[in-house]
Write a protein that holds these residues in place. Structure first.
Motif, PDB file in Angstrom:
ATOM      1  N   TRP A 167       0.994  -1.328  -0.134  1.00 22.08           N
ATOM      2  CA  TRP A 167       0.152  -0.077   0.054  1.00 22.08           C
ATOM      3  C   TRP A 167       0.683   1.146   0.013  1.00 22.08           C
ATOM      4  O   TRP A 167       0.284   2.245  -0.461  1.00 22.08           O
ATOM      5  CB  TRP A 167      -0.924  -0.152   1.300  1.00 22.08           C
ATOM      6  N   GLY A 168       2.121   1.211   0.542  1.00 25.77           N
ATOM      7  CA  GLY A 168       2.760   2.361   0.715  1.00 25.77           C
ATOM      8  C   GLY A 168       3.214   2.596  -0.815  1.00 25.77           C
ATOM      9  O   GLY A 168       3.387   3.876  -1.225  1.00 25.77           O
ATOM     10  N   PHE A 169       3.490   1.719  -1.820  1.00 26.18           N
ATOM     11  CA  PHE A 169       3.889   1.639  -3.098  1.00 26.18           C
ATOM     12  C   PHE A 169       2.575   2.320  -3.819  1.00 26.18           C
ATOM     13  O   PHE A 169       2.792   3.216  -4.615  1.00 26.18           O
ATOM     14  CB  PHE A 169       4.227   0.738  -4.076  1.00 26.18           C
ATOM     15  N   LEU A 170       1.463   1.997  -3.703  1.00 21.18           N
ATOM     16  CA  LEU A 170       0.374   2.362  -4.268  1.00 21.18           C
ATOM     17  C   LEU A 170      -0.206   3.802  -4.082  1.00 21.18           C
ATOM     18  O   LEU A 170      -0.695   4.411  -4.735  1.00 21.18           O
ATOM     19  CB  LEU A 170      -0.933   1.330  -3.871  1.00 21.18           C
ATOM     20  N   LEU A 171       0.151   4.190  -2.775  1.00 21.51           N
ATOM     21  CA  LEU A 171      -0.325   5.359  -2.230  1.00 21.51           C
ATOM     22  C   LEU A 171       0.835   6.733  -2.563  1.00 21.51           C
ATOM     23  O   LEU A 171       0.590   7.759  -2.136  1.00 21.51           O
ATOM     24  CB  LEU A 171      -0.563   5.629  -0.676  1.00 21.51           C
ATOM     25  N   GLN A 172       1.870   6.341  -3.146  1.00 22.41           N
ATOM     26  CA  GLN A 172       2.988   7.331  -3.569  1.00 22.41           C
ATOM     27  C   GLN A 172       2.409   8.203  -4.572  1.00 22.41           C
ATOM     28  O   GLN A 172       1.149   8.002  -5.391  1.00 22.41           O
ATOM     29  CB  GLN A 172       4.215   6.691  -4.027  1.00 22.41           C
ATOM     30  N   ASP A 173       3.127   9.268  -4.579  1.00 17.37           N
ATOM     31  CA  ASP A 173       2.666  10.507  -5.725  1.00 17.37           C
ATOM     32  C   ASP A 173       2.540   9.907  -7.059  1.00 17.37           C
ATOM     33  O   ASP A 173       1.891  10.144  -7.633  1.00 17.37           O
ATOM     34  CB  ASP A 173       3.647  11.416  -5.679  1.00 17.37           C
ATOM     35  N   ASN A 174       3.436   8.928  -7.489  1.00 14.13           N
ATOM     36  CA  ASN A 174       3.351   8.318  -8.814  1.00 14.13           C
ATOM     37  C   ASN A 174       2.840   6.919  -8.765  1.00 14.13           C
ATOM     38  O   ASN A 174       3.226   6.239  -9.476  1.00 14.13           O
ATOM     39  CB  ASN A 174       4.659   8.495  -9.516  1.00 14.13           C
ATOM     40  N   GLY A 175       2.346   6.590  -7.516  1.00 15.37           N
ATOM     41  CA  GLY A 175       1.811   5.189  -7.600  1.00 15.37           C
ATOM     42  C   GLY A 175       0.503   4.658  -8.267  1.00 15.37           C
ATOM     43  O   GLY A 175      -0.250   5.402  -9.049  1.00 15.37           O
ATOM     44  N   GLY A 176      -0.157   3.461  -7.951  1.00 16.01           N
ATOM     45  CA  GLY A 176      -1.235   3.133  -8.626  1.00 16.01           C
ATOM     46  C   GLY A 176      -2.550   3.767  -8.445  1.00 16.01           C
ATOM     47  O   GLY A 176      -3.227   3.835  -9.246  1.00 16.01           O
ATOM     48  N   ILE A 177      -2.688   4.278  -7.321  1.00 16.20           N
ATOM     49  CA  ILE A 177      -3.849   4.977  -6.996  1.00 16.20           C
ATOM     50  C   ILE A 177      -3.767   6.134  -7.747  1.00 16.20           C
ATOM     51  O   ILE A 177      -4.994   6.374  -8.484  1.00 16.20           O
ATOM     52  CB  ILE A 177      -3.959   5.424  -5.457  1.00 16.20           C
ATOM     53  N   ASN A 178      -2.961   7.137  -7.760  1.00 16.29           N
ATOM     54  CA  ASN A 178      -3.062   8.107  -8.257  1.00 16.29           C
ATOM     55  C   ASN A 178      -2.803   7.814  -9.935  1.00 16.29           C
ATOM     56  O   ASN A 178      -3.456   8.815 -11.190  1.00 16.29           O
ATOM     57  CB  ASN A 178      -1.774   9.128  -8.294  1.00 16.29           C
ATOM     58  N   GLY A 179      -2.367   6.671 -10.363  1.00 15.20           N
ATOM     59  CA  GLY A 179      -2.549   6.260 -11.833  1.00 15.20           C
ATOM     60  C   GLY A 179      -3.752   6.112 -12.315  1.00 15.20           C
ATOM     61  O   GLY A 179      -4.394   6.341 -13.309  1.00 15.20           O
ATOM     62  N   LEU A 180      -4.614   5.467 -11.456  1.00 12.40           N
ATOM     63  CA  LEU A 180      -5.946   5.123 -11.709  1.00 12.40           C
ATOM     64  C   LEU A 180      -6.773   6.349 -11.817  1.00 12.40           C
ATOM     65  O   LEU A 180      -7.702   6.396 -12.805  1.00 12.40           O
ATOM     66  CB  LEU A 180      -6.500   4.097 -10.757  1.00 12.40           C
ATOM     67  N   LEU A 181      -6.339   7.393 -11.104  1.00 10.83           N
ATOM     68  CA  LEU A 181      -7.376   8.473 -10.938  1.00 10.83           C
ATOM     69  C   LEU A 181      -6.921   9.492 -12.233  1.00 10.83           C
ATOM     70  O   LEU A 181      -7.785  10.127 -12.785  1.00 10.83           O
ATOM     71  CB  LEU A 181      -7.021   9.379  -9.592  1.00 10.83           C
ATOM     72  N   ASP A 182      -5.733   9.236 -12.562  1.00 10.20           N
ATOM     73  CA  ASP A 182      -5.131   9.920 -13.979  1.00 10.20           C
ATOM     74  C   ASP A 182      -5.978   9.509 -15.108  1.00 10.20           C
ATOM     75  O   ASP A 182      -6.036  10.405 -15.993  1.00 10.20           O
ATOM     76  CB  ASP A 182      -3.740   9.828 -13.827  1.00 10.20           C
ATOM     77  N   THR A 183      -6.429   8.072 -15.155  1.00 10.68           N
ATOM     78  CA  THR A 183      -7.076   7.738 -16.211  1.00 10.68           C
ATOM     79  C   THR A 183      -8.272   8.260 -16.523  1.00 10.68           C
ATOM     80  O   THR A 183      -9.035   8.403 -17.673  1.00 10.68           O
ATOM     81  CB  THR A 183      -7.228   5.923 -16.347  1.00 10.68           C
ATOM     82  N   VAL A 184      -8.918   9.023 -15.207  1.00 12.76           N
ATOM     83  CA  VAL A 184     -10.348   9.464 -15.475  1.00 12.76           C
ATOM     84  C   VAL A 184     -10.106  11.070 -15.359  1.00 12.76           C
ATOM     85  O   VAL A 184     -11.198  11.609 -14.956  1.00 12.76           O
ATOM     86  CB  VAL A 184     -11.276   9.018 -14.314  1.00 12.76           C
ATOM     87  N   GLY A 185      -8.718  11.526 -15.473  1.00 14.43           N
ATOM     88  CA  GLY A 185      -8.676  12.823 -15.600  1.00 14.43           C
ATOM     89  C   GLY A 185      -8.722  13.669 -14.138  1.00 14.43           C
ATOM     90  O   GLY A 185      -8.777  14.638 -14.109  1.00 14.43           O
ATOM     91  N   VAL A 186      -8.504  12.969 -13.012  1.00  9.09           N
ATOM     92  CA  VAL A 186      -8.270  13.363 -11.626  1.00  9.09           C
ATOM     93  C   VAL A 186      -6.922  13.382 -11.267  1.00  9.09           C
ATOM     94  O   VAL A 186      -6.262  12.462 -11.406  1.00  9.09           O
ATOM     95  CB  VAL A 186      -9.121  12.683 -10.832  1.00  9.09           C
ATOM     96  N   ASP A 187      -6.482  14.416 -11.152  1.00  6.60           N
ATOM     97  CA  ASP A 187      -4.978  14.764 -10.451  1.00  6.60           C
ATOM     98  C   ASP A 187      -4.892  14.636  -8.823  1.00  6.60           C
ATOM     99  O   ASP A 187      -5.327  15.348  -8.346  1.00  6.60           O
ATOM    100  CB  ASP A 187      -4.553  16.132 -10.758  1.00  6.60           C
ATOM    101  N   GLY A 188      -4.373  13.267  -8.450  1.00  2.00           N
ATOM    102  CA  GLY A 188      -4.501  12.691  -7.177  1.00  2.00           C
ATOM    103  C   GLY A 188      -3.473  13.448  -6.552  1.00  2.00           C
ATOM    104  O   GLY A 188      -2.464  13.886  -6.904  1.00  2.00           O
TER     105      GLY A 188
END
Length: 317
Positions: A148-169
């Motif tokens: 989860w630490g990797f997923l929650l990084q600035d360029n991690g998986g969570i923000n990557g998913l948000l970026d696909t829908v146009g949201v800047d996490g």
């Protein structure tokens, strides 16, 4: 009548003392008592060695200033407790601890009960989802937190998913509010399956006839849930609330791996503050004092919940 008299006479004869006028010391009652003591001895010894003795040592250490580097162990009395009262960092630590505990308990219990109600329906695929939601419970805590630490990084998986829908996490672990929210969500997703299983077992023990009678009387789903389901599973709600509250006050690995108490001290809960004082700053006496405070908080909350059971636990009314 003669047979009855003979039986009574025989009973009196069997209870007579042994020859010589003395009664046997090794009676059946004493053998039963010894067997009972032997059965509880391992548990009692473990409780004494691993609970009572460490608690006593913590209180003893809190009355001393222990400098491992200088190899000194000086008695200071209540000095550590006075220092804790004057500690400027302690109010922020207690505030972060309260915020984490309240958020974790509310989200965990609410989500666990919601999932249990859904998975209690007789629908296809419910067994798969039960396994899916429970599987994080058996995963290693450190491994789960690192992922989860990797997923929650600035360029991690969570923000990557948000970026696909146009949201800047945001940078989840570097904002005061988002860091606390991230730690709470990670802990909830990890352990919600345990409470879900407990609620599911309680729901399956509620008699179906009560729901049938309520439907005949015209009660809706919400009324059935509020008037039937919640009262009958209230003992399980009490159990899960005590477990979750105590667990929320003992969280350490998630904070140490994800935020290290930051940013600033926004996620420095009491257990992590204890670790910092004792093992980073080598103030072992003060760390023991903070642990005494933590024990008193856990004890007070547990006793308060146990006393409140008479008001809202169905079987206690």
């Amino acid at each position: 009548m003669a047979l009855l008299t003979d039986d009574r006479t025989a009973g009196r004869t069997s209870r007579r003392p042994a020859p010589g006028g003395t009664r046997s010391w090794w009676t059946t009652r004493r053998r039963d008592h010894l067997a009972g003591y032997l059965f509880v001895a391992p548990q009692l010894a473990g409780s004494v060695l691993f609970v009572l003795v460490p608690l006593g040592l913590v209180v003893w250490y809190s009355l001393h200033e222990w400098n491992v580097l200088a190899d000194t162990f000086d008695f200071v009395g209540a000095e550590n407790y006075r220092a804790m009262v004057d500690d400027p960092n302690l109010p922020g630590v207690l505030r972060a601890t309260a915020l984490f505990s309240v958020g974790l308990v509310a989200l965990n219990l609410g989500l666990a009960l919601f999932l249990a109600v859904l998975l209690n329906q007789r629908l296809r695929g419910t067994a798969f989802f039960r396994v899916l939601f429970f599987s994080p419970v058996v995963v290693s805590l450190v491994a789960w937190t690192i992922v989860w630490g990797f997923l929650l990084q600035d360029n991690g998986g969570i923000n990557g998913l948000l970026d696909t829908v146009g949201v800047d996490g945001p940078n989840w672990l570097r904002g005061d509010l988002t860091a606390m929210l991230s730690v709470i969500v990670v802990q909830v997703v990890k352990n919600v399956g345990l409470n879900m299983v407990l609620f599911l077992a309680a729901l399956q023990g509620v008699p179906g006839e009560l729901y049938e009678a309520a439907r005949v009387e015209g009660a809706g789903r919400w009324t059935q849930f509020r008037r039937i389901t919640v009262p009958l599973i209230s003992p399980t709600i009490l159990l899960t609330s005590i477990i979750t509250v105590v667990g929320s006050l003992q969280v350490f690995a998630q904070i140490a791996v994800l935020t290290q108490g930051g940013p600033g001290s926004s996620t420095t809960v009491l257990v992590y503050y204890l670790y910092q004082q004792a093992f980073q700053f080598h103030h072992f006496g003060y760390g023991a004092t903070v642990s005494v405070l933590l024990f008193l908080i856990v004890l007070a909350l547990t006793v308060a919940q146990w006393q409140m059971r008479k008001r809202w636990v169905f079987h206690e009314q």
